[in-house]
Design a protein around this motif. Structure first.
Motif, PDB file in Angstrom:
ATOM      1  N   UNK A  84       0.877  -1.162   0.000  1.00  0.00           N
ATOM      2  CA  UNK A  84       0.000   0.000   0.000  1.00  0.00           C
ATOM      3  C   UNK A  84       0.922   1.220   0.000  1.00  0.00           C
ATOM      4  N   UNK A  85       0.793   2.063  -1.026  1.00  0.00           N
ATOM      5  CA  UNK A  85       1.726   3.165  -1.233  1.00  0.00           C
ATOM      6  C   UNK A  85       1.011   4.497  -1.330  1.00  0.00           C
ATOM      7  N   UNK A  86       1.817   5.560  -1.335  1.00  0.00           N
ATOM      8  CA  UNK A  86       1.285   6.897  -1.609  1.00  0.00           C
ATOM      9  C   UNK A  86       0.530   6.857  -2.928  1.00  0.00           C
ATOM     10  N   UNK A 115      -4.591   6.040  -0.789  1.00  0.00           N
ATOM     11  CA  UNK A 115      -3.397   5.248  -1.099  1.00  0.00           C
ATOM     12  C   UNK A 115      -3.682   4.446  -2.360  1.00  0.00           C
ATOM     13  N   UNK A 116      -2.670   3.748  -2.825  1.00  0.00           N
ATOM     14  CA  UNK A 116      -2.839   2.851  -3.963  1.00  0.00           C
ATOM     15  C   UNK A 116      -2.274   1.484  -3.607  1.00  0.00           C
ATOM     16  N   UNK A 138      -9.189  -6.481  -1.515  1.00  0.00           N
ATOM     17  CA  UNK A 138     -10.063  -6.102  -0.401  1.00  0.00           C
ATOM     18  C   UNK A 138      -9.274  -5.879   0.892  1.00  0.00           C
ATOM     19  N   UNK A 139      -8.224  -6.677   1.080  1.00  0.00           N
ATOM     20  CA  UNK A 139      -7.408  -6.545   2.290  1.00  0.00           C
ATOM     21  C   UNK A 139      -6.618  -5.233   2.337  1.00  0.00           C
ATOM     22  N   UNK A 140      -6.490  -4.559   1.192  1.00  0.00           N
ATOM     23  CA  UNK A 140      -5.761  -3.277   1.157  1.00  0.00           C
ATOM     24  C   UNK A 140      -6.408  -2.211   2.039  1.00  0.00           C
ATOM     25  N   UNK A 141      -7.694  -2.347   2.329  1.00  0.00           N
ATOM     26  CA  UNK A 141      -8.373  -1.371   3.165  1.00  0.00           C
ATOM     27  C   UNK A 141      -8.878  -2.011   4.459  1.00  0.00           C
ATOM     28  N   UNK A 142      -8.266  -3.134   4.839  1.00  0.00           N
ATOM     29  CA  UNK A 142      -8.642  -3.825   6.073  1.00  0.00           C
ATOM     30  C   UNK A 142      -8.289  -2.959   7.288  1.00  0.00           C
ATOM     31  N   UNK A 143      -8.946  -3.240   8.401  1.00  0.00           N
ATOM     32  CA  UNK A 143      -8.719  -2.473   9.631  1.00  0.00           C
ATOM     33  C   UNK A 143      -7.242  -2.363  10.009  1.00  0.00           C
ATOM     34  N   UNK A 144      -6.456  -3.458   9.971  1.00  0.00           N
ATOM     35  CA  UNK A 144      -5.045  -3.320  10.356  1.00  0.00           C
ATOM     36  C   UNK A 144      -4.270  -2.354   9.456  1.00  0.00           C
ATOM     37  N   UNK A 145      -4.622  -2.294   8.184  1.00  0.00           N
ATOM     38  CA  UNK A 145      -3.955  -1.359   7.267  1.00  0.00           C
ATOM     39  C   UNK A 145      -4.328   0.074   7.644  1.00  0.00           C
ATOM     40  N   UNK A 159      -9.561   5.723   1.389  1.00  0.00           N
ATOM     41  CA  UNK A 159      -9.709   5.182   0.031  1.00  0.00           C
ATOM     42  C   UNK A 159      -8.408   4.542  -0.416  1.00  0.00           C
ATOM     43  N   UNK A 160      -8.532   3.404  -1.090  1.00  0.00           N
ATOM     44  CA  UNK A 160      -7.383   2.752  -1.706  1.00  0.00           C
ATOM     45  C   UNK A 160      -7.736   2.475  -3.158  1.00  0.00           C
ATOM     46  N   UNK A 161      -6.943   3.027  -4.056  1.00  0.00           N
ATOM     47  CA  UNK A 161      -7.119   2.823  -5.489  1.00  0.00           C
ATOM     48  C   UNK A 161      -6.315   1.595  -5.896  1.00  0.00           C
TER      49      UNK A 161
END
Length: 168
Positions: A84-86, A115-116, A138-145, A159-161
């Motif tokens: 997960x990056x800028x 993020x992306x 889907x895990x890119x926006x999970x609670x731990x992230x 938001x995660x693109x």
């Protein structure tokens, strides 16, 4: 080229032995994915999994980067990797959908709340046979992230693109 460094050879063999492999067609239903932050000490494992599971060149992005190895909680086997990056400063479809002008993104600091998923790579056969890429996305926006993003960067991730490597 031949792999000469015995440490790297051992790491490669260890990682390859720990790829998740189903024994039956419904084994995916038993998976309990967990995200393991792999910046720092876990970077070698992340790089090894990433290098052996994707054809895309492995370049780190400038700015924020959270590297995760995704494992099954029960078997401890690797399911894939993500980063997960800028976010991209300019991404026309996203910007049109949100309706934000460039000034709000930059001067208003809104881009820091997005993020992306710059790397979303499931291992096979999870990726192809079980659409594991969708799970990792889907895990890119999970609670731990979201919690880690807030803790490290002080911004609320809303938001995660994601984009596609070989498609539309």
């Amino acid at each position: 080229k031949q792999l000469i460094d015995i440490t790297q050879k051992n790491l490669v063999e260890k990682v390859k032995k720990n790829f998740w492999m189903p024994e039956g067609p419904d084994d995916y239903e038993k998976l309990r994915p967990i995200l393991q932050l792999s910046n720092g000490a876990g970077a070698e494992t992340w790089n090894t999994v990433r290098t052996f599971s994707s054809t895309m060149k492995n370049n780190s992005n400038i700015g924020r980067n959270l590297n995760f190895v995704i494992r099954d909680k029960v078997t401890k086997k690797y399911l894939g990797v993500s980063c997960i990056s800028s976010d991209f400063l300019d991404l026309t479809p996203r910007d049109k959908h949100i309706g934000w002008p460039r000034e709000l993104k930059t001067e208003g600091g809104m881009i820091n709340h997005t993020a992306i998923g710059s790397t979303i790579v499931p291992l096979q056969p999870l990726g192809f046979n079980y659409v594991g890429g969708k799970l990792l996305a889907l895990l890119c926006l999970a609670d731990p992230v979201q919690e880690l993003w807030k803790k490290l960067y002080g911004d609320t991730l809303v938001s995660v693109t994601t984009t596609s490597l070989y498609g539309r």
